[in-house]
Write an enzyme that holds these catalytic residues in place. Structure first.
Site, PDB file in Angstrom:
ATOM      1  N   SER A  65       0.724  -1.382   0.027  1.00 40.75           N
ATOM      2  CA  SER A  65       0.061   0.013   0.065  1.00 40.75           C
ATOM      3  C   SER A  65       0.743   1.260  -0.060  1.00 40.75           C
ATOM      4  O   SER A  65       0.438   2.381  -0.445  1.00 40.75           O
ATOM      5  CB  SER A  65      -0.990   0.135   1.194  1.00 40.75           C
ATOM      6  OG  SER A  65      -2.103  -0.961   1.103  1.00 40.75           O
ATOM      7  N   LYS A  68       0.524   3.179  -3.155  1.00 40.47           N
ATOM      8  CA  LYS A  68      -0.658   4.144  -3.233  1.00 40.47           C
ATOM      9  C   LYS A  68      -0.484   5.418  -3.422  1.00 40.47           C
ATOM     10  O   LYS A  68      -0.967   6.132  -4.103  1.00 40.47           O
ATOM     11  CB  LYS A  68      -1.678   3.599  -2.202  1.00 40.47           C
ATOM     12  CG  LYS A  68      -2.130   2.327  -2.490  1.00 40.47           C
ATOM     13  CD  LYS A  68      -3.326   1.979  -1.284  1.00 40.47           C
ATOM     14  CE  LYS A  68      -3.809   0.598  -1.461  1.00 40.47           C
ATOM     15  NZ  LYS A  68      -4.498   0.237  -0.061  1.00 40.47           N
ATOM     16  N   TYR A 193      -2.145  -3.527 -10.972  1.00 41.64           N
ATOM     17  CA  TYR A 193      -2.202  -3.154  -9.721  1.00 41.64           C
ATOM     18  C   TYR A 193      -1.170  -4.204  -8.924  1.00 41.64           C
ATOM     19  O   TYR A 193      -0.400  -3.695  -7.982  1.00 41.64           O
ATOM     20  CB  TYR A 193      -3.395  -3.102  -9.065  1.00 41.64           C
ATOM     21  CG  TYR A 193      -3.754  -3.043  -7.755  1.00 41.64           C
ATOM     22  CD1 TYR A 193      -3.719  -1.817  -7.053  1.00 41.64           C
ATOM     23  CD2 TYR A 193      -4.052  -4.056  -6.757  1.00 41.64           C
ATOM     24  CE1 TYR A 193      -3.895  -1.519  -5.624  1.00 41.64           C
ATOM     25  CE2 TYR A 193      -4.038  -3.750  -5.431  1.00 41.64           C
ATOM     26  CZ  TYR A 193      -4.119  -2.671  -4.857  1.00 41.64           C
ATOM     27  OH  TYR A 193      -4.204  -2.634  -3.540  1.00 41.64           O
ATOM     28  N   TYR A 245      -4.675   3.845   7.648  1.00 41.55           N
ATOM     29  CA  TYR A 245      -5.981   3.329   7.640  1.00 41.55           C
ATOM     30  C   TYR A 245      -6.768   3.476   8.684  1.00 41.55           C
ATOM     31  O   TYR A 245      -6.626   4.848   9.100  1.00 41.55           O
ATOM     32  CB  TYR A 245      -5.883   1.923   7.341  1.00 41.55           C
ATOM     33  CG  TYR A 245      -5.201   1.353   6.084  1.00 41.55           C
ATOM     34  CD1 TYR A 245      -5.851   1.529   5.035  1.00 41.55           C
ATOM     35  CD2 TYR A 245      -3.906   0.792   6.179  1.00 41.55           C
ATOM     36  CE1 TYR A 245      -5.176   1.118   3.897  1.00 41.55           C
ATOM     37  CE2 TYR A 245      -3.037   0.462   5.178  1.00 41.55           C
ATOM     38  CZ  TYR A 245      -3.814   0.915   3.855  1.00 41.55           C
ATOM     39  OH  TYR A 245      -3.114   0.655   2.743  1.00 41.55           O
ATOM     40  N   VAL A 263       1.325  -3.846   3.801  1.00 42.35           N
ATOM     41  CA  VAL A 263       1.124  -5.151   4.636  1.00 42.35           C
ATOM     42  C   VAL A 263       2.157  -5.834   4.303  1.00 42.35           C
ATOM     43  O   VAL A 263       2.503  -6.832   5.141  1.00 42.35           O
ATOM     44  CB  VAL A 263      -0.181  -5.950   4.161  1.00 42.35           C
ATOM     45  CG1 VAL A 263      -1.550  -5.409   4.497  1.00 42.35           C
ATOM     46  CG2 VAL A 263      -0.137  -6.177   2.512  1.00 42.35           C
TER      47      VAL A 263
END
Ligand code: DON
Length: 309
Positions: A65, A68, A193, A245, A263
């Site tokens: 992530s 991102k 992705y 998050y 992660v």
């Protein structure tokens, strides 16, 4: 780049390492399950080129992530903020990173922000190019520039492992396609992705990317503007509001710096105007953030008064 091992950092790493036994490595992407839960390392990169470290900073891990925030910077540069924010929102969700819930309950199916999986898939969809390979290579070149490391590449094994098991991400994509937000075929998008998430580097490279965000988009070595300062500002704001998050509020109170987790156990920190941080500690808490990595940042933030607030 030479990075000096630092005693004060080493002591903090040893203290934070006690927390690794309370966490678990991610295994919903099977290849990530092979990580050593005891690993913990950190690199801190200053604008003048100084670099301090502790732990095994050569060890590579995938961005997951953390990618991102970089893909967001990339599409903001490519497409402009009006185009991007017509398709993905700016609000934190308070839900787990892979949740589908809000897509159905909000009036418009548009994902709430680019840091949750639904929003990140929307962002990856916006990367321009005629093929997955072309789109991926353009993003990778941007990341190589930010890390000043032309050898940065991706882990085929981790990408394949996620591709084979990304059923929830496929569901998010099909939902967004049903609502007209995603306009391409889903398999190539998942291919792109999962490759993006599998981009692999060590703590040094990650700290080097962190510093570009910390310095408002300027490469500290060459003085080149690698992204407009407004793009760096938008990304840092998302890192504060959604980067950890549904633990972002607690993280802002306890640590108070823009940061983004993945992660695989990576955390990238960007302390505005000061330095970039790269951490790797694969044992995760229940939310999916590096458990010892967060402890380490807490120790660091208290000791050096890093909180922006
Ligand atoms: O899409 C996924 O589930 C992963 N490739 C990335 C998720 C992730 O890193 C969430 N972070 N804590």
């Amino acid at each position: 780049m030479a990075c000096k091992s630092n005693e004060a950092l080493q002591a903090m790493v040893e203290e934070a390492r006690n927390w690794t036994t309370k966490g678990k490595v991610a295994d919903y992407i099977p290849a990530l399950g092979l990580a050593n839960p005891d690993d913990l390392s950190i690199a801190i990169h200053y604008p003048n080129g100084d670099c301090f470290s502790a732990g095994n900073i050569e060890k590579k891990f995938t961005l997951q992530s953390i990618s991102k925030v970089i893909s967001l910077a990339f599409v903001l540069m490519e497409r402009g903020k009006e185009y991007v924010f017509e398709r993905v929102g700016m609000e934190p969700t308070g839900d787990p990173f892979n949740s589908i819930a809000k897509l159905e309950t909000m009036a418009v199916a548009k994902p709430l922000n680019p840091m949750i999986n639904a929003g990140a898939l929307m962002v990856t969809h916006m990367i321009e190019g005629d093929s997955v390979a072309e789109r991926f290579n353009r993003l990778l070149a941007f990341i190589q520039g930010l890390s000043a490391d032309s050898k940065v590449s991706f882990s085929k094994e981790v990408a394949q492992s996620e591709y084979e098991t990304a059923h929830l991400n496929r569901s998010l994509c099909y939902f967004l396609k049903e609502h007209g937000l995603i306009e391409e075929e889903i398999e190539p998008l998942i291919d792109l992705y999962t490759k993006q998430c599998a981009i692999e580097m060590n703590c040094l490279d990650l700290a080097r990317i962190g510093i570009v965000f910390a310095m408002d988009g300027v490469d500290p070595e060459s003085g080149k503007q690698l992204m407009p300062s407004e793009v760096a500002r938008i990304c840092k704001t998302f890192m504060v509001t959604c980067g950890m998050y549904n633990a972002s509020g607690e993280f802002a109170i306890k640590i108070g710096i823009p940061a983004k987790s993945g992660v695989s156990g990576g955390i990238m920190g960007a302390v505005p105007g000061k330095f970039g941080i790269g951490i790797f500690g694969p044992a995760l808490d229940d939310i999916g953030n590096s458990i010892a990595g967060i402890k380490l940042l807490e120790l660091l933030s208290k000791r050096y008064r890093l909180s922006m607030f």
